[in-house]
Design an enzyme around this catalytic site. Structure first.
Site, PDB file in Angstrom:
ATOM      1  NE  ARG A 164      -4.038  -1.947   0.335  1.00  9.32           N
ATOM      2  CZ  ARG A 164      -4.032  -3.221  -0.094  1.00  9.32           C
ATOM      3  NH1 ARG A 164      -2.991  -3.723  -0.736  1.00  9.32           N
ATOM      4  NH2 ARG A 164      -5.083  -3.990   0.114  1.00  9.32           N
ATOM      5  CB  SER A 238      -8.727  -1.700   4.304  1.00  6.38           C
ATOM      6  OG  SER A 238      -8.992  -3.000   3.847  1.00  6.38           O
ATOM      7  CD  GLU A 334      -5.890   0.883   1.900  1.00  6.15           C
ATOM      8  OE1 GLU A 334      -5.737  -0.276   2.281  1.00  6.15           O
ATOM      9  OE2 GLU A 334      -6.750   1.219   1.074  1.00  6.15           O
TER      10      GLU A 334
HETATM   11  P1  FAD Z   1      -8.881   8.448  -5.436  1.00  5.88           P
HETATM   12  O1  FAD Z   1      -9.560   8.117  -4.156  1.00  5.88           O
HETATM   13  O2  FAD Z   1      -9.547   9.405  -6.355  1.00  5.88           O
HETATM   14  O3  FAD Z   1      -7.417   8.988  -5.097  1.00  5.88           O
HETATM   15  C1  FAD Z   1      -6.555   8.282  -4.224  1.00  5.88           C
HETATM   16  C2  FAD Z   1      -5.209   9.020  -4.151  1.00  5.88           C
HETATM   17  O4  FAD Z   1      -4.559   8.996  -5.418  1.00  5.88           O
HETATM   18  C3  FAD Z   1      -5.353  10.507  -3.818  1.00  5.88           C
HETATM   19  O5  FAD Z   1      -4.239  10.863  -3.040  1.00  5.88           O
HETATM   20  C4  FAD Z   1      -5.302  11.206  -5.164  1.00  5.88           C
HETATM   21  O6  FAD Z   1      -4.825  12.538  -5.083  1.00  5.88           O
HETATM   22  C5  FAD Z   1      -4.325  10.311  -5.924  1.00  5.88           C
HETATM   23  N1  FAD Z   1      -4.566  10.239  -7.364  1.00  5.88           N
HETATM   24  C6  FAD Z   1      -5.671   9.722  -7.981  1.00  5.88           C
HETATM   25  N2  FAD Z   1      -5.509   9.735  -9.312  1.00  5.88           N
HETATM   26  C7  FAD Z   1      -4.288  10.281  -9.561  1.00  5.88           C
HETATM   27  C8  FAD Z   1      -3.554  10.574 -10.751  1.00  5.88           C
HETATM   28  N3  FAD Z   1      -4.034  10.304 -11.966  1.00  5.88           N
HETATM   29  N4  FAD Z   1      -2.333  11.144 -10.631  1.00  5.88           N
HETATM   30  C9  FAD Z   1      -1.821  11.422  -9.399  1.00  5.88           C
HETATM   31  N5  FAD Z   1      -2.477  11.178  -8.255  1.00  5.88           N
HETATM   32  C10 FAD Z   1      -3.688  10.607  -8.323  1.00  5.88           C
HETATM   33  N6  FAD Z   1      -7.628  -0.889  -2.453  1.00  5.88           N
HETATM   34  C11 FAD Z   1      -6.796  -1.958  -2.572  1.00  5.88           C
HETATM   35  O7  FAD Z   1      -5.589  -1.781  -2.753  1.00  5.88           O
HETATM   36  N7  FAD Z   1      -7.266  -3.231  -2.481  1.00  5.88           N
HETATM   37  C12 FAD Z   1      -8.569  -3.509  -2.287  1.00  5.88           C
HETATM   38  O8  FAD Z   1      -8.959  -4.668  -2.225  1.00  5.88           O
HETATM   39  C13 FAD Z   1      -9.479  -2.409  -2.174  1.00  5.88           C
HETATM   40  N8  FAD Z   1     -10.791  -2.627  -1.958  1.00  5.88           N
HETATM   41  C14 FAD Z   1     -11.639  -1.575  -1.847  1.00  5.88           C
HETATM   42  C15 FAD Z   1     -12.994  -1.828  -1.632  1.00  5.88           C
HETATM   43  C16 FAD Z   1     -13.900  -0.792  -1.516  1.00  5.88           C
HETATM   44  C17 FAD Z   1     -15.363  -1.102  -1.299  1.00  5.88           C
HETATM   45  C18 FAD Z   1     -13.451   0.542  -1.615  1.00  5.88           C
HETATM   46  C19 FAD Z   1     -14.427   1.683  -1.528  1.00  5.88           C
HETATM   47  C20 FAD Z   1     -12.090   0.819  -1.811  1.00  5.88           C
HETATM   48  C21 FAD Z   1     -11.179  -0.241  -1.909  1.00  5.88           C
HETATM   49  N9  FAD Z   1      -9.806  -0.024  -2.107  1.00  5.88           N
HETATM   50  C22 FAD Z   1      -8.952  -1.090  -2.255  1.00  5.88           C
HETATM   51  C23 FAD Z   1      -9.258   1.345  -2.137  1.00  5.88           C
HETATM   52  C24 FAD Z   1      -9.362   2.026  -3.523  1.00  5.88           C
HETATM   53  O9  FAD Z   1     -10.282   1.363  -4.340  1.00  5.88           O
HETATM   54  C25 FAD Z   1      -8.011   2.077  -4.232  1.00  5.88           C
HETATM   55  O10 FAD Z   1      -7.073   2.752  -3.437  1.00  5.88           O
HETATM   56  C26 FAD Z   1      -8.093   2.765  -5.589  1.00  5.88           C
HETATM   57  O11 FAD Z   1      -6.879   2.634  -6.263  1.00  5.88           O
HETATM   58  C27 FAD Z   1      -8.425   4.261  -5.470  1.00  5.88           C
HETATM   59  O12 FAD Z   1      -8.683   4.741  -6.761  1.00  5.88           O
HETATM   60  P2  FAD Z   1      -9.445   6.109  -7.008  1.00  5.88           P
HETATM   61  O13 FAD Z   1      -9.362   6.407  -8.464  1.00  5.88           O
HETATM   62  O14 FAD Z   1     -10.792   6.060  -6.436  1.00  5.88           O
HETATM   63  O15 FAD Z   1      -8.497   7.110  -6.211  1.00  5.88           O
HETATM   64  N1  EPU Z   2     -10.388 -10.531  10.229  1.00  7.61           N
HETATM   65  C1  EPU Z   2     -11.065 -10.578  11.418  1.00  7.61           C
HETATM   66  N2  EPU Z   2     -12.129  -9.739  11.587  1.00  7.61           N
HETATM   67  C2  EPU Z   2     -12.527  -8.873  10.634  1.00  7.61           C
HETATM   68  C3  EPU Z   2     -11.804  -8.815   9.411  1.00  7.61           C
HETATM   69  C4  EPU Z   2     -10.731  -9.665   9.241  1.00  7.61           C
HETATM   70  O1  EPU Z   2     -10.741 -11.352  12.312  1.00  7.61           O
HETATM   71  O2  EPU Z   2     -13.509  -8.147  10.863  1.00  7.61           O
HETATM   72  C5  EPU Z   2      -9.229 -11.454  10.041  1.00  7.61           C
HETATM   73  C6  EPU Z   2      -9.662 -12.856   9.623  1.00  7.61           C
HETATM   74  O3  EPU Z   2      -8.807 -13.773  10.280  1.00  7.61           O
HETATM   75  C7  EPU Z   2      -9.385 -12.895   8.145  1.00  7.61           C
HETATM   76  C8  EPU Z   2      -8.160 -11.988   8.034  1.00  7.61           C
HETATM   77  O4  EPU Z   2      -8.377 -10.976   9.037  1.00  7.61           O
HETATM   78  O5  EPU Z   2      -9.097 -14.187   7.677  1.00  7.61           O
HETATM   79  C9  EPU Z   2      -7.970 -11.350   6.672  1.00  7.61           C
HETATM   80  O6  EPU Z   2      -9.180 -10.724   6.273  1.00  7.61           O
HETATM   81  P1  EPU Z   2      -9.440 -10.361   4.734  1.00  7.61           P
HETATM   82  O7  EPU Z   2      -9.144 -11.533   3.881  1.00  7.61           O
HETATM   83  O8  EPU Z   2     -10.798  -9.754   4.641  1.00  7.61           O
HETATM   84  O9  EPU Z   2      -8.331  -9.310   4.436  1.00  7.61           O
HETATM   85  P2  EPU Z   2      -7.829  -7.990   5.178  1.00  7.61           P
HETATM   86  O10 EPU Z   2      -6.440  -8.206   5.619  1.00  7.61           O
HETATM   87  O11 EPU Z   2      -8.817  -7.547   6.192  1.00  7.61           O
HETATM   88  C10 EPU Z   2      -6.802  -7.046   3.000  1.00  7.61           C
HETATM   89  C11 EPU Z   2      -6.785  -5.754   2.262  1.00  7.61           C
HETATM   90  C12 EPU Z   2      -8.023  -5.611   1.404  1.00  7.61           C
HETATM   91  C13 EPU Z   2      -8.065  -6.772   0.412  1.00  7.61           C
HETATM   92  C14 EPU Z   2      -8.085  -8.073   1.194  1.00  7.61           C
HETATM   93  C15 EPU Z   2      -8.002  -9.279   0.288  1.00  7.61           C
HETATM   94  C16 EPU Z   2      -5.473  -4.200   3.564  1.00  7.61           C
HETATM   95  C17 EPU Z   2      -5.470  -3.013   4.465  1.00  7.61           C
HETATM   96  N3  EPU Z   2      -6.675  -4.636   3.185  1.00  7.61           N
HETATM   97  O12 EPU Z   2      -7.869  -6.990   3.930  1.00  7.61           O
HETATM   98  O13 EPU Z   2      -7.914  -4.397   0.680  1.00  7.61           O
HETATM   99  O14 EPU Z   2      -9.199  -6.687  -0.413  1.00  7.61           O
HETATM  100  O15 EPU Z   2      -6.942  -8.126   2.074  1.00  7.61           O
HETATM  101  O16 EPU Z   2      -6.699  -9.384  -0.207  1.00  7.61           O
HETATM  102  O17 EPU Z   2      -4.420  -4.712   3.221  1.00  7.61           O
HETATM  103  C18 EPU Z   2      -8.388  -2.068   0.780  1.00  7.61           C
HETATM  104  O18 EPU Z   2      -7.175  -1.902   0.722  1.00  7.61           O
HETATM  105  O19 EPU Z   2      -9.223  -1.131   0.821  1.00  7.61           O
HETATM  106  C19 EPU Z   2      -8.906  -3.430   0.826  1.00  7.61           C
HETATM  107  C20 EPU Z   2     -10.195  -3.724   0.940  1.00  7.61           C
END
Ligand code: FAD
Ligand code: EPU
Length: 346
Positions: A164, A238, A334
């Protein structure tokens, strides 16, 4: 094309659904628009680049200029018999890109299905899920340097990707606009099914030799079973990173909490599940006013409707304090917190 708006509501432009306003909101759809954008920007005016707004928390109105990147387009180049290079405009929706690659039978980003947001933001925090990170398929990116107006190209090493993390969240924070990202994908099947919940899903569904589409579907189903849909319940995924600790700290924690949930990270350090820490403090599914932790995933903070950014921030601090008091670990956000015009990660 450039479009300009004043005193503009950001509610539709951030997945938390915070009803903040920007002094100026400008959209642009081509790299050639960018120099013109900066002609009229005064030196002291704050500028924020926005993608899909899915990793951002506005804690107040934005007293500055928001530049929303809408550069589209996907171009393909065959690198060799087995590899293809995709050049993707920063304003493309990330999951549309994943869908495109799966339809074409290109391997590499299927585990990153359904992550919200746009292509341009994906390298900022090196998006990751289910055992894959953007860095695994990253080739180069192109960007505009805000300080000198020059075009720059970054290769894999120069991006300094980590969990991240990247150079764009640190030394280059707010200093560049990513315009295009180039990804190297494979035409030969190499699936990554090691992530435990994905592995279990495949076993439970008798998918012994899954196809690319089945992996995409599996990831989508797993995600939908625990992550709230931002269209229905405001959130930014997250809220905190999973803390990374040394073996010594892990051993101490594990002695006290033998059920501690963790992964061993690439560099041999221990990545503790922040969701587990929050849940263990009794904070999973709690609600204070309009804000809460999600019932199925404690790491996700949700806006039940009408929450302000300030309210979410107070809730976040409360969670941080309780987790710190119990485990001695300070959870690091994050999500990009936009505070008094300054972009910070607390
Ligand atoms: P924004 O929120 O618009 O911007 C994020 C940052 O990037 C800001 O600092 C912004 O200034 C900068 N930025 C954006 N575009 C540019 C550009 N073109 N040039 C320079 N800077 C820029 N993230 C994960 O890694 N893994 C996950 O599994 C994951 N699951 C998610 C689930 C949900 C339900 C939600 C809501 C979010 C999740 N995220 C996850 C976080 C998010 O989706 C990612 O971080 C995604 O890359 C953000 O993209 P965005 O275009 O919405 O960025
Ligand atoms: N867990 C709990 N309680 C909870 C949530 C998680 O006990 O409420 C424990 C469980 O043991 C579970 C483990 O945490 O098995 C891992 O949970 P999960 O697979 O949901 O993944 P995470 O570590 O909570 C990360 C990323 C997610 C990504 C998933 C899958 C970060 C900060 N988050 O979540 O990314 O989708 O793994 O790879 O690394 C995001 O970045 O926004 C995001 C959603």
């Amino acid at each position: 094309m450039i479009k300009k708006y004043s005193d503009y509501s950001l509610k539709k432009y951030n997945s938390f659904g915070i009803d903040a306003k920007a002094n100026k909101f400008i959209t642009f759809s081509s790299e050639v628009d960018i120099p013109e954008l900066f002609l009229n920007i005064k030196e002291k005016e704050e500028v924020l680049i926005l993608g899909g707004g899915s990793n951002i928390l506005f804690t107040s109105d934005y007293n500055g200029i928001i530049l929303k990147n809408e550069i589209k387009g996907i171009d393909e180049e065959q690198l060799n018999e087995n590899e293809v290079l995709l050049s993707i405009g920063a304003g493309e929706v990330w999951d549309d890109v994943v869908n495109y690659t799966v339809q074409k039978n290109y391997y590499g980003i299927e585990n990153l299905s359904l992550i919200p947001g746009n292509m341009g933001a994906a390298p900022i925090q090196n998006i990751g899920a289910y055992g894959v990170e953007l860095k695994d398929v990253f080739y180069t990116l192109e960007c505009y340097d805000i300080e000198n107006g020059e075009k720059r190209i970054f290769n894999l090493d120069e991006c300094k990707f980590g969990y991240r993390d990247s150079i764009f969240k640190n030394e280059l924070k707010g200093k560049i606009i990513i315009t295009k990202v180039n990804l190297k994908l494979s035409k030969i099947g190499k699936l990554n099914t090691n992530y435990i919940s994905l592995k279990n899903y495949l076993i439970e569904n008798n998918l012994t030799t899954p196809t690319l589409s089945q992996i995409r579907e599996a990831v989508i189903n797993i995600r939908n079973s625990k992550l709230p849909d931002p269209k229905k319940l405001g959130n930014a995924g997250s809220f905190f990173k999973n803390p990374i600790v040394t073996k010594k700290i892990y051993d101490e924690l594990n002695q006290k909490y033998p059920n501690l949930s963790y992964f061993i990270s690439e560099d041999g350090l221990y990545k503790i599940s922040a969701g587990w820490l929050i849940e263990k403090c009794g904070l999973k599914g709690i609600r204070m006013g309009n804000v809460g932790t999600h019932v199925n995933q404690a790491l996700v903070i949700v806006n039940y409707g009408g929450a302000t950014g300030e309210e979410i921030l107070k809730f976040v601090e409360n969670i941080q304090t309780k987790v710190f008091n119990e485990f001695g670990i300070l959870l690091e956000p994050e999500v990009n917190i936009i505070n008094n015009n300054q972009q910070e990660n607390l």
